[in-house]
Design a protein around this motif. Structure first.
Motif, PDB file in Angstrom:
ATOM      1  N   MET A 171       0.815  -1.212   0.000  1.00 36.80           N
ATOM      2  CA  MET A 171       0.000   0.000   0.000  1.00 36.80           C
ATOM      3  C   MET A 171       0.855   1.271   0.000  1.00 36.80           C
ATOM      4  N   TYR A 224      -6.893   4.509  -5.917  1.00 39.52           N
ATOM      5  CA  TYR A 224      -6.131   3.281  -6.132  1.00 39.52           C
ATOM      6  C   TYR A 224      -5.696   3.108  -7.588  1.00 39.52           C
ATOM      7  N   TYR A 240      -3.286   8.601   1.378  1.00 34.07           N
ATOM      8  CA  TYR A 240      -4.631   8.036   1.495  1.00 34.07           C
ATOM      9  C   TYR A 240      -5.625   9.065   2.017  1.00 34.07           C
ATOM     10  N   SER A 243      -7.758  10.847  -0.511  1.00 39.59           N
ATOM     11  CA  SER A 243      -8.709  10.109  -1.350  1.00 39.59           C
ATOM     12  C   SER A 243     -10.139  10.601  -1.191  1.00 39.59           C
TER      13      SER A 243
END
Length: 348
Positions: A171, A224, A240, A243
């Motif tokens: 990730m 992603y 993240y 997002s």
């Protein structure tokens, strides 16, 4: 976290200690005063060395995963932290049991911190109760670590350090720990508690974090597939976080808890740093308990030099930074917003 000590011999104790390694007294954590109580014998009821109160251990004490105390007259079998469990793994499986112990340790530390922040933790039977499921995928790829309507699911695999490191690299994350998962997911829960019901707070939130009404699924898919936006570091604590506004809130909330816990620990250890540098900007100390401060600016100014020193010590051992993040002015403002929200919610 604060430093605890044995009430009998004053020997230092960890938060998880169920006995004193020096004098042998039993030990347990009391949520009444957020401190460790000690007892001379294991006879029930447990009679505290201080005062006339009597206690019993949480039922999960038998598994050596919980040292929390319950007033003896209380009919509950489980302490506040353990009562939040909705589902735990099959404990007859040794691997499951070992992973559950790690999950419980992280969760108990989370609950301690929420109590220190004086945040209300609704339990079963109360409106918007907080619950935990500790489960494995069992071949179902739809099961993931996450939050939904007060239910926080943590995959058992996150307690496997090898798997967790693999996922961290997959990730492209700088940081991935059990306590980090708990703090992030409980951030979603407290968004529902502290922001969602209040139009004025929603308006303020949207000015800082963005409009959460944006399509969540589409936002994550875009993240992603296409990666983070350029120069995301200027506005977000992690890629993240960029997002979707919900994830920005949860990531920022987690870092607020990280900083507060580290600052509390530094305070109780009396930590201060005076680097041998001409530049005095890294001189500082943590002379106060952060949970007693209304202004986050004071906390961040005291914590920053200490965190830099801790990162430097880790690098001396060839280990990653304890706190591998740079806080931009925009991120600091978001954390300030969260701190003021918590302070106002617990003092009104």
């Amino acid at each position: 976290m604060k430093i605890f000590e044995c009430g009998n011999c004053a020997h230092p104790l960890y938060f998880e200690n169920a006995s004193c390694e020096k004098c042998g007294h039993l030990a347990g954590f009391s949520i009444t005063d957020l401190d460790i109580r000690t007892f001379q014998s294991a006879n029930y009821p447990l009679s505290s060395d201080i005062g006339n109160q009597q206690f019993k251990y949480c039922k999960n004490h038998q598994y050596e995963v919980c040292n929390w105390l319950i007033p003896f007259e209380n009919p509950d079998e489980f302490c506040l932290a353990c009562s939040l469990n909705r589902m735990i793994p099959d404990l007859s499986d040794y691997e499951n049991f070992e992973k559950w112990k790690k999950l419980e340790s992280a969760k108990h530390r989370l609950v301690y911190q929420l109590l220190r922040l004086r945040l209300f933790i609704p339990t079963e039977g109360e409106s918007g109760s907080l619950k935990f499921d500790f489960i494995s995928k069992q071949g179902n790829d739809q099961i993931m670590t996450g939050h939904k309507n007060g239910l926080i699911t943590i995959l058992l695999s996150e307690a496997d350090s090898v798997h967790r490191e693999y996922m961290r690299k997959q990730m492209s994350e700088q940081y991935r720990t059990l306590i980090g998962h708990f703090r992030h997911e409980v951030g979603h829960f407290f968004w529902d508690q502290l922001i969602a019901p209040y139009e004025n707070k929603l308006a303020d939130y949207r000015k800082i974090f963005g409009d959460e009404r944006a399509d969540y699924g589409a936002a994550l898919k875009n993240h992603y597939q296409n990666g983070p936006s350029p120069n995301w570091q200027q506005n977000y604590i992690s890629s993240y976080a960029g997002s979707h506004p919900w994830e920005d809130w949860a990531e920022t909330w987690a870092h607020y808890l990280h900083i507060m816990d580290m600052a509390e620990t530094a305070f109780y250890f009396g930590m201060s740093v005076s680097p041998k540098l001409k530049d005095k900007s890294l001189q500082g100390s943590m002379p106060f308990d952060p949970y007693g401060k209304n202004e986050f600016q004071e906390i961040i100014e005291a914590w920053t030099p200490v965190s830099f020193a801790i990162n430097s010590l880790n690098r001396s051992m060839g280990l990653p930074d304890v706190y591998p993040f740079v806080l931009s002015p925009n991120v600091v403002n978001k954390i300030k917003f969260i701190h003021q929200l918590v302070v106002s919610a617990t003092t009104s």
